[in-house]
Design an enzyme around this catalytic site. Sequence first.
Site, PDB file in Angstrom:
ATOM      1  N   LYS A 209     -19.735  16.052  -1.440  1.00 47.92           N
ATOM      2  CA  LYS A 209     -19.290  14.989  -2.351  1.00 47.92           C
ATOM      3  C   LYS A 209     -20.480  14.072  -2.615  1.00 47.92           C
ATOM      4  O   LYS A 209     -20.692  13.074  -1.914  1.00 47.92           O
ATOM      5  CB  LYS A 209     -18.115  14.226  -1.714  1.00 47.92           C
TER       6      LYS A 209
ATOM      7  N   ARG B 163       0.844  -1.203   0.000  1.00 49.83           N
ATOM      8  CA  ARG B 163       0.000   0.000   0.000  1.00 49.83           C
ATOM      9  C   ARG B 163       0.880   1.255   0.000  1.00 49.83           C
ATOM     10  O   ARG B 163       0.589   2.239  -0.674  1.00 49.83           O
ATOM     11  CB  ARG B 163      -0.948  -0.001   1.216  1.00 49.83           C
TER      12      ARG B 163
ATOM     13  N   LYS C 280     -12.879  13.671   5.436  1.00 53.78           N
ATOM     14  CA  LYS C 280     -13.979  13.128   4.652  1.00 53.78           C
ATOM     15  C   LYS C 280     -14.739  12.080   5.451  1.00 53.78           C
ATOM     16  O   LYS C 280     -14.125  11.270   6.170  1.00 53.78           O
ATOM     17  CB  LYS C 280     -13.463  12.484   3.369  1.00 53.78           C
TER      18      LYS C 280
ATOM     19  N   GLU D 258     -20.113  13.566   2.472  1.00 56.40           N
ATOM     20  CA  GLU D 258     -20.365  12.624   1.370  1.00 56.40           C
ATOM     21  C   GLU D 258     -21.590  11.752   1.639  1.00 56.40           C
ATOM     22  O   GLU D 258     -21.494  10.726   2.323  1.00 56.40           O
ATOM     23  CB  GLU D 258     -19.130  11.734   1.146  1.00 56.40           C
TER      24      GLU D 258
HETATM   25  C1  5MM Z   1     -11.559   5.478  -2.259  1.00 59.40           C
HETATM   26  O1  5MM Z   1     -12.652   4.836  -1.603  1.00 59.40           O
HETATM   27  C2  5MM Z   1     -13.148   5.523  -0.454  1.00 59.40           C
HETATM   28  C3  5MM Z   1     -13.107   4.652   0.761  1.00 59.40           C
HETATM   29  O2  5MM Z   1     -14.001   3.589   0.637  1.00 59.40           O
HETATM   30  P1  5MM Z   1     -14.082   2.460   1.786  1.00 59.40           P
HETATM   31  O3  5MM Z   1     -14.300   3.145   3.084  1.00 59.40           O
HETATM   32  O4  5MM Z   1     -15.266   1.630   1.357  1.00 59.40           O
HETATM   33  O5  5MM Z   1     -12.813   1.705   1.753  1.00 59.40           O
HETATM   34  C4  5MM Z   1     -14.577   6.012  -0.757  1.00 59.40           C
HETATM   35  O6  5MM Z   1     -15.155   6.702   0.314  1.00 59.40           O
HETATM   36  C5  5MM Z   1     -14.460   6.945  -1.899  1.00 59.40           C
HETATM   37  O7  5MM Z   1     -13.774   8.112  -1.495  1.00 59.40           O
HETATM   38  C6  5MM Z   1     -15.797   7.378  -2.443  1.00 59.40           C
HETATM   39  O8  5MM Z   1     -16.738   6.315  -2.458  1.00 59.40           O
HETATM   40  C7  5MM Z   1     -15.594   7.836  -3.865  1.00 59.40           C
HETATM   41  O9  5MM Z   1     -14.888   6.837  -4.566  1.00 59.40           O
HETATM   42  P2  5MM Z   1     -15.428   6.362  -5.989  1.00 59.40           P
HETATM   43  O10 5MM Z   1     -14.595   5.165  -6.306  1.00 59.40           O
HETATM   44  O11 5MM Z   1     -16.890   6.059  -5.797  1.00 59.40           O
HETATM   45  O12 5MM Z   1     -15.178   7.553  -6.887  1.00 59.40           O
END
Ligand code: 5MM
Length: 340
Positions: free
Chosen positions: A220, A47, A137, A178
């Site tokens: 968002k 990572r 966020k 978001e």
């Molecule tokens: C990058 O993914 C973010 C974290 O997701 P998890 O908590 O499920 O691991 C997620 O919050 C992301 O910032 C948003 O969903 C926007 O990502 P996408 O892929 O939908 O553009």
Amino acid sequence: MSIQIELQATIADLVVKGKGILAADESHPTMAKRFTAINVESTEESRRAYRSLLLTTPGLGEFISGVILFEETLGQKTDSGKLLPRVATDQGIVPGIKVDKGTLPLANASGDLITQGLDGLAERLAGYKEQGARFAKWREVYSISPHNPTQLGIDANAEVLARYAAICQALGIVPIVEPEVLLDGDHTIERCFEVTEAVQHAVFHALHRHGVEVEYIVLKPSMIVPGKAAQRKANPEEIAEKTLVQLRRSVPAAMPGINFLSGGQTPEEATTNLNAMNAMAGNAPWELSFSYGRALQQPVLQAWQGQPENSKAAQNALYKRAKLNGAARHGNYSAEMEKE
Ligand code: 5MM
């Protein structure tokens, strides 16, 4: 510096014409899923290597104003020993941090979820700020079914988002709010509109109730799209038109920027839809931008495959997607540009 000046400065650095936000805040289970798809084991080191590759992409700051990091990344370094948040800052990119702790089922609201992480949030934020984070966020998730989200789910999720945002602002950290309405299902675009409108109305009411100053937040949201399995698909113009109508009904003009999530759209779809919105936005009061995770990173992961010798190709893929979305910020993107 007063809290308000601090918040204003972060908004000014984040909400910039031609730029958007890179979401690189995947939790461990999500990162494992992304890496499994390219046969890479998700470890602290893999990572670190991957996120170091993302942030050291030459010229990334031309199109990216902020990056959302996962907690672990704040303390990680490049091969040459530079802290990753510092790498972002040196590219002119504001480091931010995902602070929610994922979702659990909401009691007495079958099918709805609620996001965890408010306990101890102020203390955690203070620590993240010391590590360089200037914005945060938090994601609430809403599934669409004939019965979901319930009114209880809509109200409870709005309350949690507002409490998070108020805590952030009290500490001089800009909250990204978001509320993600999921793409899964066979619902129509009209049903997505109806749900998203109800969700955002509840969110902005709750923000007001909790004294959150909307001048210093970034929304968002998801776009207004039909469910992934819907019979009738929608073209970018319809998506843009419906999304703009819904936003005009729900979002105060005082809010500076709207940075969409991609939510499972392909990279090309996410760019095309953002472009259509900016081409149609006219005198919209907010900047319409992106905060994509998958739609920026999918081609990067495909190019990288966990191999150091692919790093350059992977960085080129990220730069290209960032640049194309930068063009979509102005409504200047065309499918032809994909071939360049
Ligand atoms: C990058 O993914 C973010 C974290 O997701 P998890 O908590 O499920 O691991 C997620 O919050 C992301 O910032 C948003 O969903 C926007 O990502 P996408 O892929 O939908 O553009």
